[in-house]
Structures are given as structure tokens and as C-alpha cells.
Design a protein around this motif. Sequence first.
Motif, short mmCIF file in Angstrom:
data_model
loop_
_atom_site.label_atom_id
_atom_site.label_comp_id
_atom_site.label_asym_id
_atom_site.label_seq_id
_atom_site.Cartn_x
_atom_site.Cartn_y
_atom_site.Cartn_z
N MET A 1 19.48 3.37 -51.33
CA MET A 1 18.11 3.43 -51.83
C MET A 1 17.80 4.87 -52.23
SD MET A 1 17.47 0.23 -51.01
CE MET A 1 15.73 0.03 -51.27
N PRO A 2 17.28 5.11 -53.47
CA PRO A 2 16.92 6.48 -53.85
C PRO A 2 15.72 6.95 -53.04
CG PRO A 2 16.23 4.91 -55.52
CD PRO A 2 17.05 4.13 -54.54
N SER A 3 15.88 8.01 -52.28
CA SER A 3 14.81 8.45 -51.39
C SER A 3 13.64 9.08 -52.13
CB SER A 3 15.38 9.43 -50.37
OG SER A 3 16.30 8.78 -49.53
N SER A 4 13.80 9.32 -53.42
CA SER A 4 12.69 9.80 -54.24
C SER A 4 11.73 8.67 -54.60
CB SER A 4 13.22 10.46 -55.51
OG SER A 4 14.08 9.57 -56.20
N ASN A 5 12.14 7.43 -54.36
CA ASN A 5 11.35 6.25 -54.73
C ASN A 5 10.71 5.66 -53.47
OD1 ASN A 5 10.43 3.67 -55.45
ND2 ASN A 5 12.04 3.42 -57.00
N GLU A 6 9.44 5.96 -53.27
CA GLU A 6 8.77 5.51 -52.06
C GLU A 6 8.62 3.99 -52.01
OE1 GLU A 6 5.18 7.68 -51.41
OE2 GLU A 6 6.18 9.64 -51.47
N ARG A 7 8.48 3.36 -53.15
CA ARG A 7 8.41 1.89 -53.18
C ARG A 7 9.72 1.28 -52.71
NH1 ARG A 7 6.62 -0.43 -58.78
NH2 ARG A 7 6.90 -2.34 -57.54
N ALA A 8 10.84 1.88 -53.09
CA ALA A 8 12.14 1.37 -52.64
C ALA A 8 12.29 1.53 -51.14
CB ALA A 8 13.26 2.11 -53.37
N ASP A 203 34.84 -4.46 -43.81
CA ASP A 203 33.80 -4.97 -42.92
C ASP A 203 32.54 -5.35 -43.68
OD1 ASP A 203 35.09 -4.55 -40.28
OD2 ASP A 203 35.07 -2.46 -40.92
N GLY A 204 32.37 -4.83 -44.87
CA GLY A 204 31.18 -5.12 -45.67
C GLY A 204 31.27 -4.38 -46.98
N LYS A 205 30.16 -4.38 -47.71
CA LYS A 205 30.16 -3.78 -49.05
C LYS A 205 28.86 -3.02 -49.25
CE LYS A 205 31.26 -5.03 -53.84
NZ LYS A 205 32.43 -4.16 -53.91
N SER A 206 28.94 -1.87 -49.90
CA SER A 206 27.73 -1.14 -50.24
C SER A 206 27.13 -1.73 -51.52
CB SER A 206 28.02 0.36 -50.40
OG SER A 206 29.18 0.58 -51.18
N LEU A 207 25.80 -1.81 -51.55
CA LEU A 207 25.09 -2.51 -52.62
C LEU A 207 24.14 -1.57 -53.33
CD1 LEU A 207 24.14 -5.70 -50.55
CD2 LEU A 207 26.29 -5.21 -51.74
N ILE A 208 23.80 -1.92 -54.57
CA ILE A 208 22.90 -1.05 -55.35
C ILE A 208 21.68 -1.78 -55.87
CG2 ILE A 208 24.66 0.62 -56.04
CD1 ILE A 208 24.86 -0.87 -58.73
N HIS A 209 21.52 -3.08 -55.51
CA HIS A 209 20.37 -3.84 -56.01
C HIS A 209 20.04 -4.93 -55.00
CE1 HIS A 209 17.99 -6.55 -58.56
NE2 HIS A 209 17.71 -5.48 -59.27
N PRO A 210 18.75 -5.19 -54.76
CA PRO A 210 18.39 -6.24 -53.81
C PRO A 210 18.97 -7.61 -54.15
CG PRO A 210 16.48 -4.89 -54.30
CD PRO A 210 17.56 -4.45 -55.25
N GLY A 211 19.19 -7.87 -55.44
CA GLY A 211 19.75 -9.15 -55.84
C GLY A 211 21.18 -9.37 -55.36
#
Length: 275
Positions: A1-8, A203-211
Motif C-alpha cells: 500500500m502506498p503510504s502517501s495515500n491515506e485512503r489506501a 508461502d504466499g504472494k505479494s499483491l498490488i491491488h485489492p482485486g
Amino acid sequence: MPSSNERALAKAKTLPVDGLILDLEDAVAPDAKPGARENACAAASSGEYGHREVTIRVNGLGTEWHDADLEAACAAGPDGIVVPKVGSADEVHRLVDAMERFGAPDRTRLWAMVETPGAVLDARAIAAASDRLAVLVLGTNDLVKELRARFVPGRAPLLTSLALVVLGAREAGVAVLDGVYNDVKDLAGFEDECRQGRDLGFDGKSLIHPGQVEPCNTVFAPSEAEVEDARGLLEAWEAGAGSGVVTYNGRMVENLHVEVARGVLATDEAVRARS
């Protein structure tokens, strides 16, 4: 999550994920990095993210932001500090020394991103360099660039690298996460890559979108058939205790199969507890 984006950062409190990486690096523009640092540290220390492991990805060693990022992250005390482009065991030692110097609590672990050919070849040494290191994370985008390879379905150019990093992590006893999938609209391709990563041992995967969350959770969680099979195998094993050879559905059962089955049931139980 981009920490500059407060909504995210606010949305992250609702996502059905095991962990969050609050980013200060690639997802944040240079002029936004100081504010993003403050946002990430406030979020990590807020206690508002429930069961989710909260980590902060700092800028890499040698960048103008690294020291300030690391010091602030250590003070915030997240579950983990993710460092990009960790290239050697010596760099792990330097990072751990700095974390201790900056007063990071014992609970704050180091997550090292493996993103270069040298790091892939040294994955075992990196993973075993410190007890504070808990996770290796594949940085597949940078790795493709460094290899002068291409992004192709099936990731044939990366398979050797992926396997070597899994081997290093397993030998050292740390977790290992597969890299991101760039096309957020291609859910079929994403699911295929999740299955590939799962089958390779990640063990898992890093993701870049909620979808991407739901299909990833589905792939990495045991299926109903796998859970049923694991229960049946354990029942056959317990029923055959002391009888010599045990079989289940025509398959010979040994201790290693019992351990795998117990792992499947433990993972299923953990998933259900969080759903």
C-alpha cells in the motif's frame, strides 16, 4: 500500500489479508516520502489493523531516505521492516545492527527482498544470516530487468531463480513470498501464477491491488477436497497404528505424508479462524 495515500491506508483495515506492506519506496514519489514516512509509522503503531501483520517497506540501503526511514520505522515498532534489494548476508548484518541501534523492539522482524542475480545465488546465506530475519520476498520485476529476461506467461525465465530462493528459505527455516503480478485486470493469469507459486513452495504472494486478494486467498488455502483427503489419511494412519504398512486410497502412507496432512489441516483451521 502506498503510504502517501491515506485512503489506501484506511482501506487496508478492511482487507482479508494476512499482512500489509506500507510502502515508502517505489509507490511513493520523492517529494511525498517524508509525509508517507509519517503516515506509515502512525499506521503501524495505531493498533487498528487487527490480526494483520503490519510491515513498513523502507527505501533501500544507499538511498538518501534509507537511514531516516529505518530509524522512524524502528521507533514505530511494526511487525516487520521490509528492505528492498538486500544483496548479501553482510547487508543483513548491517541492517540488523542498525535496527538494534535504533531501538527496534524484538517483535519487529526483518523482511529481505531478493531482487538481483547475486541475491538469488546467495539466498541461503541471506536467509540464515540473522534470527531477526523472518521472510524473503521475491522482487520479480527488478529481477526480470536484472536478468535481461522478458515477462512471459509461465515465467520460464524466472523458474530457476524462484526455485533457488525457495530452497534457501526452506533450508534456513524462514517464510518466502512470491512476487507481484503486474496486470491487475488479468485475473485468470494472476490465478495461474498463484497456483504456480503455491506449487513451487511459496508461502504466499505479494499483491498490488485489492482485486487480487480473493483469488490469492482461494489458491493458497487448502481446497475442500484437500482437507477431506488429509482427514481421511490421518484416520487411516491412526487406525493402522502398529499394523506395519498403512495405505489410504491405494497410496502407501509414511510419516512424511502424515506431517503434510497435519499441515493442511492446520492451515485450513487458521484460514477458518480469520474468515
